[in-house]
Design a protein around this motif. Structure first.
Motif, PDB file in Angstrom:
ATOM      1  N   ASN A   6      -5.861  10.638   0.871  1.00 46.54           N
ATOM      2  CA  ASN A   6      -5.522  11.828   1.632  1.00 46.54           C
ATOM      3  C   ASN A   6      -4.130  11.773   2.256  1.00 46.54           C
ATOM      4  OD1 ASN A   6      -5.924  14.316   3.008  1.00 46.54           O
ATOM      5  ND2 ASN A   6      -6.579  13.199   4.817  1.00 46.54           N
ATOM      6  N   LEU A   7      -3.881  10.789   3.100  1.00 46.81           N
ATOM      7  CA  LEU A   7      -2.603  10.740   3.816  1.00 46.81           C
ATOM      8  C   LEU A   7      -1.432  10.396   2.915  1.00 46.81           C
ATOM      9  CD1 LEU A   7      -3.677   9.058   7.163  1.00 46.81           C
ATOM     10  CD2 LEU A   7      -3.199  11.469   6.720  1.00 46.81           C
ATOM     11  N   SER A   9      -1.117  11.108  -0.206  1.00 50.04           N
ATOM     12  CA  SER A   9      -0.800  12.326  -0.967  1.00 50.04           C
ATOM     13  C   SER A   9       0.012  13.301  -0.127  1.00 50.04           C
ATOM     14  CB  SER A   9      -2.083  13.019  -1.440  1.00 50.04           C
ATOM     15  OG  SER A   9      -2.767  12.204  -2.359  1.00 50.04           O
ATOM     16  N   LYS A  10      -0.392  13.491   1.128  1.00 48.70           N
ATOM     17  CA  LYS A  10       0.329  14.422   2.008  1.00 48.70           C
ATOM     18  C   LYS A  10       1.750  13.940   2.272  1.00 48.70           C
ATOM     19  CE  LYS A  10      -3.756  16.345   4.151  1.00 48.70           C
ATOM     20  NZ  LYS A  10      -4.679  16.342   5.276  1.00 48.70           N
ATOM     21  N   ILE A  11       1.899  12.652   2.568  1.00 50.56           N
ATOM     22  CA  ILE A  11       3.237  12.100   2.821  1.00 50.56           C
ATOM     23  C   ILE A  11       4.108  12.235   1.574  1.00 50.56           C
ATOM     24  CG2 ILE A  11       4.504   9.956   3.295  1.00 50.56           C
ATOM     25  CD1 ILE A  11       2.095   9.162   5.115  1.00 50.56           C
ATOM     26  N   PHE A  12       3.525  11.968   0.416  1.00 49.96           N
ATOM     27  CA  PHE A  12       4.255  12.089  -0.845  1.00 49.96           C
ATOM     28  C   PHE A  12       4.773  13.515  -1.034  1.00 49.96           C
ATOM     29  CE2 PHE A  12       4.149  13.273  -5.355  1.00 49.96           C
ATOM     30  CZ  PHE A  12       5.051  12.369  -5.877  1.00 49.96           C
ATOM     31  N   TYR A  13       3.893  14.494  -0.882  1.00 50.23           N
ATOM     32  CA  TYR A  13       4.298  15.882  -1.108  1.00 50.23           C
ATOM     33  C   TYR A  13       5.301  16.370  -0.070  1.00 50.23           C
ATOM     34  CZ  TYR A  13       0.830  16.135  -4.783  1.00 50.23           C
ATOM     35  OH  TYR A  13       0.115  15.909  -5.933  1.00 50.23           O
ATOM     36  N   ILE A  14       5.170  15.929   1.159  1.00 49.68           N
ATOM     37  CA  ILE A  14       6.156  16.305   2.185  1.00 49.68           C
ATOM     38  C   ILE A  14       7.532  15.766   1.802  1.00 49.68           C
ATOM     39  CG2 ILE A  14       6.884  15.954   4.584  1.00 49.68           C
ATOM     40  CD1 ILE A  14       3.851  15.971   5.314  1.00 49.68           C
ATOM     41  N   ASN A  15       7.579  14.528   1.304  1.00 49.61           N
ATOM     42  CA  ASN A  15       8.858  13.956   0.859  1.00 49.61           C
ATOM     43  C   ASN A  15       9.457  14.746  -0.297  1.00 49.61           C
ATOM     44  OD1 ASN A  15       9.819  11.188   2.057  1.00 49.61           O
ATOM     45  ND2 ASN A  15       7.588  11.152   2.123  1.00 49.61           N
ATOM     46  N   ILE A  16       8.636  15.138  -1.247  1.00 46.58           N
ATOM     47  CA  ILE A  16       9.128  15.894  -2.406  1.00 46.58           C
ATOM     48  C   ILE A  16       9.654  17.260  -1.955  1.00 46.58           C
ATOM     49  CG2 ILE A  16       8.495  16.958  -4.614  1.00 46.58           C
ATOM     50  CD1 ILE A  16       8.575  13.834  -4.620  1.00 46.58           C
ATOM     51  N   ILE A  17       8.889  17.940  -1.130  1.00 53.67           N
ATOM     52  CA  ILE A  17       9.303  19.266  -0.644  1.00 53.67           C
ATOM     53  C   ILE A  17      10.579  19.147   0.185  1.00 53.67           C
ATOM     54  CG2 ILE A  17       8.654  21.160   0.915  1.00 53.67           C
ATOM     55  CD1 ILE A  17       5.702  20.624  -0.093  1.00 53.67           C
ATOM     56  N   GLU A  75      -4.107   2.467   3.074  1.00 57.51           N
ATOM     57  CA  GLU A  75      -4.863   3.535   3.734  1.00 57.51           C
ATOM     58  C   GLU A  75      -6.360   3.272   3.640  1.00 57.51           C
ATOM     59  OE1 GLU A  75      -5.680   8.336   3.442  1.00 57.51           O
ATOM     60  OE2 GLU A  75      -3.851   7.548   2.527  1.00 57.51           O
ATOM     61  N   ASN A  76      -6.840   2.867   2.470  1.00 58.10           N
ATOM     62  CA  ASN A  76      -8.272   2.555   2.312  1.00 58.10           C
ATOM     63  C   ASN A  76      -8.681   1.372   3.185  1.00 58.10           C
ATOM     64  OD1 ASN A  76      -8.853   4.610   0.507  1.00 58.10           O
ATOM     65  ND2 ASN A  76      -8.373   3.359  -1.279  1.00 58.10           N
ATOM     66  N   LYS A  81      -6.324   6.640  10.588  1.00 63.54           N
ATOM     67  CA  LYS A  81      -5.657   6.563  11.883  1.00 63.54           C
ATOM     68  C   LYS A  81      -4.734   5.352  11.972  1.00 63.54           C
ATOM     69  CE  LYS A  81      -6.678   6.701  16.825  1.00 63.54           C
ATOM     70  NZ  LYS A  81      -7.731   6.704  17.846  1.00 63.54           N
ATOM     71  N   LYS A  82      -5.236   4.177  11.617  1.00 57.23           N
ATOM     72  CA  LYS A  82      -4.422   2.959  11.673  1.00 57.23           C
ATOM     73  C   LYS A  82      -3.283   3.021  10.652  1.00 57.23           C
ATOM     74  CE  LYS A  82      -7.918  -0.323  13.289  1.00 57.23           C
ATOM     75  NZ  LYS A  82      -8.700  -1.506  12.882  1.00 57.23           N
ATOM     76  N   PHE A  83      -3.560   3.609   9.502  1.00 62.77           N
ATOM     77  CA  PHE A  83      -2.516   3.748   8.480  1.00 62.77           C
ATOM     78  C   PHE A  83      -1.350   4.576   9.021  1.00 62.77           C
ATOM     79  CE2 PHE A  83      -0.496   6.206   5.122  1.00 62.77           C
ATOM     80  CZ  PHE A  83      -0.063   5.199   4.270  1.00 62.77           C
ATOM     81  N   LEU A  84      -1.669   5.705   9.647  1.00 60.49           N
ATOM     82  CA  LEU A  84      -0.614   6.553  10.211  1.00 60.49           C
ATOM     83  C   LEU A  84       0.194   5.806  11.264  1.00 60.49           C
ATOM     84  CD1 LEU A  84      -1.925  10.201  10.667  1.00 60.49           C
ATOM     85  CD2 LEU A  84      -0.109   9.368   9.171  1.00 60.49           C
TER      86      LEU A  84
END
Length: 193
Positions: A6-7, A9-17, A75-76, A81-84
């Motif tokens: 989840n996270l 993927s979101k971080i990846f797409y934010i970087n691309i955008i 992340e897994n 939360k800890k990953f972030l």
């Protein structure tokens, strides 16, 4: 090839955008880059925003390969939360110490990626990894990541001026090390309950 979480993927797409936006509006890079505290351009938000801005396609690709390679496992292992916390604290700390020594704007997710790499190598030291340019060879995680950290140390010692945030990378690596031990202590405490 890459696991989706989840996270990550979101971080990846934010970087691309963000990269697409900086191609379309180049001044955005300077608006979101991190600057030293004594700079007129200094803003606290930039210690987060700089992690989503990259100076070029190669810079973006290498960081995103690192994110997709190490991020999902971290992340897994840590939970969202800890990953972030690990990701953002390593990025902020890396920028802070880099900007103590160099009065140059900073962009890129490299400090956070180094944190993930170090955390992964400590958690899975004997995992077999390969490098994209050497696909037929594999290396134990502990050796490969140690090699990358040593390159950063020597780059700093010998004053390599290549526009790369070597100090930021080591700052991120240090937070990855701390994150691993903090998580280990937390796991041990839970086992004693």
């Amino acid at each position: 090839m890459f696991e989706k979480t989840n996270l990550v993927s979101k971080i990846f797409y934010i970087n691309i955008i963000a990269f697409i936006f900086t191609l379309a509006i180049p001044n955005l890079m300077f608006l979101f880059a991190a600057y030293p505290i004594n700079s007129n351009e200094f803003s606290v938000y930039r210690f987060i925003s700089y992690m989503f801005i990259h100076s070029g396609f190669t810079h973006l690709i290498f960081n995103m390969i690192g994110l997709l390679s190490f991020g999902p496992l971290c992340e897994n292992d840590l939970g969202e939360k800890k990953f972030l916390w690990l990701y953002f604290i390593s990025g902020v700390f890396g920028a802070f110490i880099q900007l103590l020594f160099f009065n140059v704007p900073l962009v890129g997710a490299s400090a956070a990626i180094f944190a993930l790499m170090v955390y992964y190598a400590l958690r899975y030291p004997n995992a077999e990894l390969s490098i994209i340019f050497l696909p037929f060879f594999s290396f134990k995680a502990k050796k490969l990541i140690a090699f990358f950290v040593i390159i950063e140390i020597f780059s700093i010692i010998f004053g390599v001026q290549d526009g790369v945030g070597h100090i930021a990378h080591l700052g991120g690596a240090f937070i990855g090390l701390c994150g691993f031990f903090i998580n280990k202590i937390d796991e041990n405490r839970k086992n004693f309950r």
